[in-house]
Write a protein that holds these residues in place. Structure first.
Motif, short mmCIF file in Angstrom:
data_model
loop_
_atom_site.label_atom_id
_atom_site.label_comp_id
_atom_site.label_asym_id
_atom_site.label_seq_id
_atom_site.Cartn_x
_atom_site.Cartn_y
_atom_site.Cartn_z
N UNK A 156 0.71 -1.04 0.07
CA UNK A 156 -0.04 0.00 0.03
C UNK A 156 0.74 1.15 -0.18
N UNK A 157 2.05 1.18 0.74
CA UNK A 157 2.97 2.27 0.77
C UNK A 157 3.33 2.57 -0.52
N UNK A 158 3.69 1.54 -1.39
CA UNK A 158 4.42 1.91 -2.57
C UNK A 158 3.42 2.18 -3.62
N UNK A 159 2.08 2.34 -3.33
CA UNK A 159 0.95 2.46 -4.38
C UNK A 159 0.83 3.96 -4.47
N UNK A 160 0.67 4.48 -5.77
CA UNK A 160 0.35 5.99 -5.81
C UNK A 160 -0.84 6.03 -6.51
N UNK A 161 -1.42 5.09 -7.24
CA UNK A 161 -2.40 5.12 -8.05
C UNK A 161 -2.87 3.79 -8.20
N UNK A 162 -4.38 3.68 -8.73
CA UNK A 162 -5.00 2.42 -8.94
C UNK A 162 -6.06 2.63 -9.81
N UNK A 163 -6.28 1.64 -10.78
CA UNK A 163 -7.08 1.50 -11.97
C UNK A 163 -7.64 0.05 -11.72
N UNK A 164 -9.12 0.23 -11.81
CA UNK A 164 -9.59 -1.12 -11.66
C UNK A 164 -11.26 -1.31 -12.20
N UNK A 165 -11.53 -2.54 -12.51
CA UNK A 165 -12.96 -2.55 -12.74
C UNK A 165 -13.51 -3.17 -11.42
N UNK A 166 -14.85 -2.86 -11.30
CA UNK A 166 -15.49 -3.24 -9.85
C UNK A 166 -17.06 -4.07 -9.99
N UNK A 167 -17.52 -4.56 -9.10
CA UNK A 167 -18.81 -4.92 -9.22
C UNK A 167 -19.43 -4.58 -7.62
N UNK A 210 -24.24 -3.35 -9.42
CA UNK A 210 -23.54 -2.57 -10.20
C UNK A 210 -22.22 -2.64 -10.80
N UNK A 211 -21.92 -2.38 -12.00
CA UNK A 211 -20.42 -2.63 -12.40
C UNK A 211 -19.93 -1.26 -12.98
N UNK A 212 -18.47 -1.14 -12.94
CA UNK A 212 -17.95 0.05 -13.64
C UNK A 212 -16.48 -0.18 -13.35
N UNK A 213 -15.69 1.25 -13.51
CA UNK A 213 -14.39 1.24 -13.59
C UNK A 213 -14.20 2.48 -12.70
N UNK A 228 -11.65 -6.08 -9.58
CA UNK A 228 -10.87 -6.79 -10.47
C UNK A 228 -10.13 -5.96 -11.38
N UNK A 229 -9.11 -6.68 -12.12
CA UNK A 229 -8.28 -6.22 -13.03
C UNK A 229 -7.56 -4.97 -12.31
#
Length: 183
Positions: free
Chosen positions: A31-42, A50-53, A167-168
């Motif tokens: 978590x400390x080394x994470x600056x951004x996240x991009x993901x799909x979700x339910x 619902x689903x999305x990004x 996800x992803x």
């Protein structure tokens, strides 16, 4: 015989403690080394799915697009959380600190909470941490292999149970700050 039994118990006990501690340390380091996240979700709220990004930029920014009939988007600029239903032209604005998102979007706060929380190992691939903050219960799920966040359960501002699965997941990709503008 008793000596062997005690010996094996102690080895197992200390191995379990070391394994537990290293899982927590690995989650924190990841978590400390994470600056951004991009993901799909339910997202499941009561019986509605619902689903999305989503795109997250620490600290405290999120942009989510739902694939629903309302073309809903959620945006946080770090101070406010805005929910827009574009198809019916409705906009709701909340102070971020008064929503459950304040926990998941404040990486430093989350790391500090994890340090002093108990990790629950759900199976060989999933662990969770229960956080309680200002009457908000937030259970966050992590992959026990790669230590990434994989979802959470909480209660939304309308007192609905929210189950959110990721996800992803892609980490530390470039995200434009323009998407986090709420005006």
């Amino acid at each position: 015989m008793k000596f062997k039994l005690i010996f094996y118990f102690l080895i197992f006990f200390f191995w379990s403690i070391k394994s537990y501690a290293s899982l927590k340390e690995n989650i924190i380091d990841n978590l400390d080394s994470t600056d951004t996240l991009f993901f799909n979700f339910t997202q499941k709220i009561d019986n509605k799915i619902n689903e999305g990004t989503c795109q997250v930029s620490y600290p405290a920014k999120i942009f989510c697009e739902y694939k629903d009939k309302y073309n809903k988007i959620i945006i946080s600029d770090g101070k406010y959380l805005v929910v827009k239903n574009k198809s019916i032209d409705q906009v709701y604005k909340y102070e971020l600190k008064k929503t459950p998102f304040k926990i998941i979007l404040d990486k430093e706060f989350l790391i500090e909470k994890i340090k002093f929380s108990k990790i629950k190992i759900l199976d060989k691939n999933v662990s969770s941490i229960l956080l309680e903050e200002n009457n908000l219960d937030f259970e966050i799920f992590f992959n026990s292999i790669n230590f990434n966040i994989i979802g959470w359960n909480t209660i939304d501002v309308y007192q609905n149970v929210v189950n959110f699965k990721i996800f992803n997941l892609k980490k530390n990709i470039t995200i434009s700050n323009k998407i986090f503008r709420i005006n």
